[in-house]
Design a protein around this motif. Structure first.
Motif, PDB file in Angstrom:
ATOM      1  N   ILE A 127       3.012  30.875  84.059  1.00  0.00           N
ATOM      2  CA  ILE A 127       3.825  31.834  84.820  1.00  0.00           C
ATOM      3  C   ILE A 127       4.285  31.219  86.134  1.00  0.00           C
ATOM      4  O   ILE A 127       5.450  31.369  86.533  1.00  0.00           O
ATOM      5  N   ASP A 128       3.404  30.504  86.817  1.00  0.00           N
ATOM      6  CA  ASP A 128       3.782  29.899  88.097  1.00  0.00           C
ATOM      7  C   ASP A 128       4.912  28.890  87.912  1.00  0.00           C
ATOM      8  O   ASP A 128       5.863  28.855  88.702  1.00  0.00           O
ATOM      9  N   GLN A 133      10.680  27.557  88.542  1.00  0.00           N
ATOM     10  CA  GLN A 133      11.980  27.173  87.967  1.00  0.00           C
ATOM     11  C   GLN A 133      13.029  28.257  88.218  1.00  0.00           C
ATOM     12  O   GLN A 133      14.175  27.970  88.542  1.00  0.00           O
ATOM     13  N   LEU A 134      12.635  29.492  88.072  1.00  0.00           N
ATOM     14  CA  LEU A 134      13.551  30.599  88.278  1.00  0.00           C
ATOM     15  C   LEU A 134      14.012  30.684  89.735  1.00  0.00           C
ATOM     16  O   LEU A 134      15.197  30.863  90.015  1.00  0.00           O
ATOM     17  N   LEU A 135      13.091  30.532  90.651  1.00  0.00           N
ATOM     18  CA  LEU A 135      13.412  30.648  92.073  1.00  0.00           C
ATOM     19  C   LEU A 135      14.121  29.429  92.624  1.00  0.00           C
ATOM     20  O   LEU A 135      14.775  29.488  93.655  1.00  0.00           O
ATOM     21  N   ALA A 136      14.012  28.290  91.926  1.00  0.00           N
ATOM     22  CA  ALA A 136      14.665  27.055  92.360  1.00  0.00           C
ATOM     23  C   ALA A 136      16.174  27.100  92.138  1.00  0.00           C
ATOM     24  O   ALA A 136      16.913  26.309  92.706  1.00  0.00           O
TER      25      ALA A 136
END
Length: 137
Positions: A127-128, A133-136
């Motif tokens: 999850i981390d 990746q999503l927030l990048a």
């Protein structure tokens, strides 16, 4: 990340009444990519096995003391001098009380706990990494 699968074939007993039970072949399965769950497939007299999934923690605790409520309850006991684990399963399709040999269940659970130790489950989910990746973006 490589995933581990820990399986064990067992003969369980489906308790029909205090005087009557039948053997039910079953497969216990644990997958490190689904680290919080245990999966049990019961091979009853049908074309397809009956599958149940519930928390590994529930089964671990149930080997030592009564636990659970609602759809899945697990507790240890002795039957004719043998240590067993009883699992009471409830669904809209009906209820079942199953008896499993405690030494075999415990040995299988130990293998799952070596594959993914308690407290390490979240790291196996990734999850981390997915959030990073999503927030990048």
């Amino acid at each position: 990340m490589e995933h581990t699968v820990v399986e064990r074939e067992l003969e369980l007993r489906l308790i029909l009444s205090p005087e009557r039970s039948i053997q039910v072949p079953a497969r216990l399965a644990y997958r490190s990519d689904d680290p919080y769950a245990v999966h049990i497939a019961f091979h009853v007299n049908s074309d397809f096995p009956v599958h149940w999934t519930f928390a590994r923690e529930l089964l671990v605790e149930g080997v030592f003391r009564p636990c659970g409520h609602g759809d899945v309850r697990v507790w240890p006991t002795k039957v004719n001098g043998r240590s067993v684990v009883l699992m009471a399963l409830s669904s809209p399709d009906g209820d079942a009380l199953l008896e499993a040999p405690a030494p075999q269940v415990s040995a299988w659970l130990e293998r799952t706990l070596r594959a993914v130790p308690p407290g390490a489950e979240a790291a196996r989910l990734g999850i981390d990494d997915a959030l990073d990746q999503l927030l990048a973006r």
